[in-house]
Motif scaffolding. Structure first.
Motif, PDB file in Angstrom:
ATOM      1  N   VAL A  75      48.468 -11.996 -10.209  1.00  0.00           N
ATOM      2  CA  VAL A  75      47.762 -11.582  -8.483  1.00  0.00           C
ATOM      3  C   VAL A  75      47.228 -12.411  -7.248  1.00  0.00           C
ATOM      4  O   VAL A  75      48.150 -13.543  -7.147  1.00  0.00           O
ATOM      5  CB  VAL A  75      45.680 -11.821  -9.367  1.00  0.00           C
ATOM      6  CG1 VAL A  75      46.323 -11.232 -11.058  1.00  0.00           C
ATOM      7  CG2 VAL A  75      46.389 -13.523 -10.011  1.00  0.00           C
ATOM      8  N   SER A  76      46.730 -11.666  -6.618  1.00  0.00           N
ATOM      9  CA  SER A  76      46.541 -11.649  -5.045  1.00  0.00           C
ATOM     10  C   SER A  76      45.527 -13.541  -4.807  1.00  0.00           C
ATOM     11  O   SER A  76      44.985 -13.471  -6.423  1.00  0.00           O
ATOM     12  CB  SER A  76      45.853 -10.785  -4.064  1.00  0.00           C
ATOM     13  OG  SER A  76      44.432 -10.557  -4.871  1.00  0.00           O
ATOM     14  N   GLU A 112      51.223 -15.993  -8.837  1.00  0.00           N
ATOM     15  CA  GLU A 112      50.095 -15.359  -8.373  1.00  0.00           C
ATOM     16  C   GLU A 112      51.262 -14.547  -7.101  1.00  0.00           C
ATOM     17  O   GLU A 112      52.421 -14.717  -6.649  1.00  0.00           O
ATOM     18  CB  GLU A 112      50.121 -16.258  -7.489  1.00  0.00           C
ATOM     19  CG  GLU A 112      49.462 -16.844  -5.715  1.00  0.00           C
ATOM     20  CD  GLU A 112      48.884 -17.829  -4.866  1.00  0.00           C
ATOM     21  OE1 GLU A 112      48.622 -17.589  -4.212  1.00  0.00           O
ATOM     22  OE2 GLU A 112      49.994 -18.844  -4.967  1.00  0.00           O
ATOM     23  N   CYS A 113      50.852 -13.349  -6.583  1.00  0.00           N
ATOM     24  CA  CYS A 113      51.068 -12.680  -5.102  1.00  0.00           C
ATOM     25  C   CYS A 113      50.674 -13.240  -4.144  1.00  0.00           C
ATOM     26  O   CYS A 113      49.895 -13.075  -3.548  1.00  0.00           O
ATOM     27  CB  CYS A 113      51.292 -11.020  -5.593  1.00  0.00           C
ATOM     28  SG  CYS A 113      49.868 -10.387  -6.029  1.00  0.00           S
ATOM     29  N   CYS A 118      49.140  -8.289  -1.405  1.00  0.00           N
ATOM     30  CA  CYS A 118      48.277  -8.976  -2.148  1.00  0.00           C
ATOM     31  C   CYS A 118      47.693 -10.132  -0.773  1.00  0.00           C
ATOM     32  O   CYS A 118      46.934 -11.269  -1.947  1.00  0.00           O
ATOM     33  CB  CYS A 118      48.947 -10.124  -3.495  1.00  0.00           C
ATOM     34  SG  CYS A 118      49.695  -9.501  -4.197  1.00  0.00           S
ATOM     35  N   SER A 119      47.998 -10.239   0.609  1.00  0.00           N
ATOM     36  CA  SER A 119      46.999 -10.965   1.517  1.00  0.00           C
ATOM     37  C   SER A 119      46.780 -10.122   2.084  1.00  0.00           C
ATOM     38  O   SER A 119      45.732  -9.347   1.915  1.00  0.00           O
ATOM     39  CB  SER A 119      48.131 -11.350   2.066  1.00  0.00           C
ATOM     40  OG  SER A 119      48.504 -10.243   3.433  1.00  0.00           O
ATOM     41  N   ARG A 122      42.569  -9.824   0.127  1.00  0.00           N
ATOM     42  CA  ARG A 122      42.295  -7.762  -0.466  1.00  0.00           C
ATOM     43  C   ARG A 122      42.908  -8.641  -2.428  1.00  0.00           C
ATOM     44  O   ARG A 122      43.093  -9.801  -2.837  1.00  0.00           O
ATOM     45  CB  ARG A 122      43.930  -7.076  -1.046  1.00  0.00           C
ATOM     46  CG  ARG A 122      43.847  -6.891   0.489  1.00  0.00           C
ATOM     47  CD  ARG A 122      45.365  -5.902   1.101  1.00  0.00           C
ATOM     48  NE  ARG A 122      45.015  -5.008   2.622  1.00  0.00           N
ATOM     49  CZ  ARG A 122      46.298  -5.856   3.153  1.00  0.00           C
ATOM     50  NH1 ARG A 122      46.449  -6.774   2.950  1.00  0.00           N
ATOM     51  NH2 ARG A 122      45.767  -5.223   4.723  1.00  0.00           N
ATOM     52  N   THR A 123      42.422  -7.625  -3.379  1.00  0.00           N
ATOM     53  CA  THR A 123      42.237  -7.789  -5.254  1.00  0.00           C
ATOM     54  C   THR A 123      43.564  -6.539  -5.101  1.00  0.00           C
ATOM     55  O   THR A 123      43.873  -5.888  -4.798  1.00  0.00           O
ATOM     56  CB  THR A 123      41.018  -7.586  -5.344  1.00  0.00           C
ATOM     57  OG1 THR A 123      39.811  -8.192  -5.173  1.00  0.00           O
ATOM     58  CG2 THR A 123      41.030  -7.676  -7.069  1.00  0.00           C
ATOM     59  N   HIS A 124      44.759  -7.814  -5.740  1.00  0.00           N
ATOM     60  CA  HIS A 124      45.803  -6.827  -6.263  1.00  0.00           C
ATOM     61  C   HIS A 124      46.733  -7.653  -7.115  1.00  0.00           C
ATOM     62  O   HIS A 124      46.182  -8.485  -8.092  1.00  0.00           O
ATOM     63  CB  HIS A 124      46.641  -6.771  -5.023  1.00  0.00           C
ATOM     64  CG  HIS A 124      47.947  -5.709  -5.477  1.00  0.00           C
ATOM     65  ND1 HIS A 124      48.108  -4.722  -5.380  1.00  0.00           N
ATOM     66  CD2 HIS A 124      48.859  -6.033  -5.451  1.00  0.00           C
ATOM     67  CE1 HIS A 124      49.225  -4.287  -5.614  1.00  0.00           C
ATOM     68  NE2 HIS A 124      50.316  -4.808  -5.515  1.00  0.00           N
ATOM     69  N   PHE A 125      47.018  -6.345  -8.197  1.00  0.00           N
ATOM     70  CA  PHE A 125      47.353  -6.970  -9.048  1.00  0.00           C
ATOM     71  C   PHE A 125      48.683  -6.271  -9.097  1.00  0.00           C
ATOM     72  O   PHE A 125      49.439  -5.081  -8.704  1.00  0.00           O
ATOM     73  CB  PHE A 125      46.796  -5.788 -10.362  1.00  0.00           C
ATOM     74  CG  PHE A 125      45.487  -6.866 -11.183  1.00  0.00           C
ATOM     75  CD1 PHE A 125      45.698  -7.892 -11.124  1.00  0.00           C
ATOM     76  CD2 PHE A 125      44.773  -6.057 -10.928  1.00  0.00           C
ATOM     77  CE1 PHE A 125      44.437  -8.477 -12.117  1.00  0.00           C
ATOM     78  CE2 PHE A 125      43.598  -6.585 -10.304  1.00  0.00           C
ATOM     79  CZ  PHE A 125      42.509  -7.623 -11.791  1.00  0.00           C
ATOM     80  N   ASP A 126      49.903  -7.274  -9.626  1.00  0.00           N
ATOM     81  CA  ASP A 126      51.652  -7.054  -9.402  1.00  0.00           C
ATOM     82  C   ASP A 126      51.945  -7.021 -11.353  1.00  0.00           C
ATOM     83  O   ASP A 126      52.010  -7.899 -11.681  1.00  0.00           O
ATOM     84  CB  ASP A 126      52.058  -7.798  -8.948  1.00  0.00           C
ATOM     85  CG  ASP A 126      53.716  -7.712  -8.355  1.00  0.00           C
ATOM     86  OD1 ASP A 126      53.943  -5.646  -8.467  1.00  0.00           O
ATOM     87  OD2 ASP A 126      54.444  -8.037  -7.937  1.00  0.00           O
TER      88      ASP A 126
END
Length: 288
Positions: A75-76, A112-113, A118-119, A122-126
């Motif tokens: 996650v971010s 963590e990404c 992810c920077s 932002r809210t991001h899921f990898d």
């Protein structure tokens, strides 16, 4: 004479099995948001794989086996929270009605990404390839993965581990002057806001320091076991304590050196906030 020190400790596992599912909470910090919120998602690793080994939470090869297997996600930073977000569970659902099933997938934060999409707050899921593909309608997992970056919605959800409510292990290298614990998984909130230990014959809870990921430590000593452990979650400040769950080292009776590997199973019967629960302990020594 049996020693109760941590001298020469090797890594061992502790599993706390809680019969009472609801743990009484201390005053709440913040309830997890149950509303669906916007985010984006990608995937990594093999198309039907469990994701990569290890990760910034420090779980190592545990991401390849249950209960984490195939449900891992990076996650971010906004969700990773410098490692205190490790172990939190989220439901993630893709939005393209032409290919998405509208059934969310549940993922566990294991990594963590930090860069790219992810920077920048932002809210991001990898996600693992397997978890990403499960958001598609039957038979369309590959087509969804071919889209790469997709819009999703998400919300926090309680972590559910059947009959295993919390597990942690003493990190290799711990001694009677430096004790380090890795929280592997935790039923309910999943995240950890603070950890304390209490030494044998003491009434004082000593606060542990957050190292990185899901790892915590305390420096001092000589530290004297058996140790009690208290964990407080980050999101709702729920507290769980267990008495005397980390013993002194197990030693070979014919040789005073510590056994190379100790696996410790702990059954916790009555978790309560602000109190110490009784535990039954069974120790298995495995000589490597």
């Amino acid at each position: 004479m049996e020693s109760h020190h941590l001298h020469g400790y090797f890594s061992f596992y502790i599993i706390l099995i809680v019969n009472i599912a609801v743990i009484k909470a201390q005053p709440l910090r913040q309830q997890p948001d149950q509303h669906w919120l916007p985010a984006t998602a990608t995937w990594y690793g093999a198309a039907d794989g469990d994701g990569s080994d290890g990760g910034a939470c420090g779980y190592g090869s545990l991401v390849d086996v249950k209960p984490l297997k195939a449900r891992v996600g990076a996650v971010s930073p906004i969700l990773f929270k410098n490692g205190e977000g490790c172990g939190a569970c989220y439901k993630v659902m893709c939005l393209d009605r032409s290919i998405c099933s509208r059934r969310p997938v549940t993922i566990i934060v294991t990594d963590e990404c930090p860069g790219g999409v992810c920077s920048g707050g932002r809210t991001h899921f990898d996600l693992s390839g397997a978890a990403f593909g499960r958001m598609a309608v039957a038979g369309e997992g590959n087509m969804l993965r071919n889209k790469g970056l997709i819009p999703v919605t998400y919300h926090r959800t309680p972590c559910k581990y059947r009959e295993k409510n919390i597990a942690f292990h003493v990190n290799e290298g711990s001694t009677d002057y430096w004790l380090s614990l890795l929280v592997e998984f935790e039923n309910g909130d999943g995240d950890v806001g603070s950890m304390h230990i209490r030494q044998a014959a003491s009434a004082e809870w000593l606060q542990m320091t957050h190292l990185w990921g899901a790892n915590w430590c305390i420096i001092g000593g000589p530290l004297k076991g058996p140790f009690s452990v208290k964990l407080t979650t980050l999101s709702t400040a729920k507290s769980l304590s267990a008495r005397d769950v980390i013993p002194g080292p197990v030693k070979d009776q014919e040789n005073t050196s510590p056994a190379p590997h100790v696996e410790q199973h702990v059954i916790l019967f009555s978790p309560m906030a602000n109190t110490t629960a009784a535990a039954t302990t069974t120790t298995t020594v495995v000589v490597m």
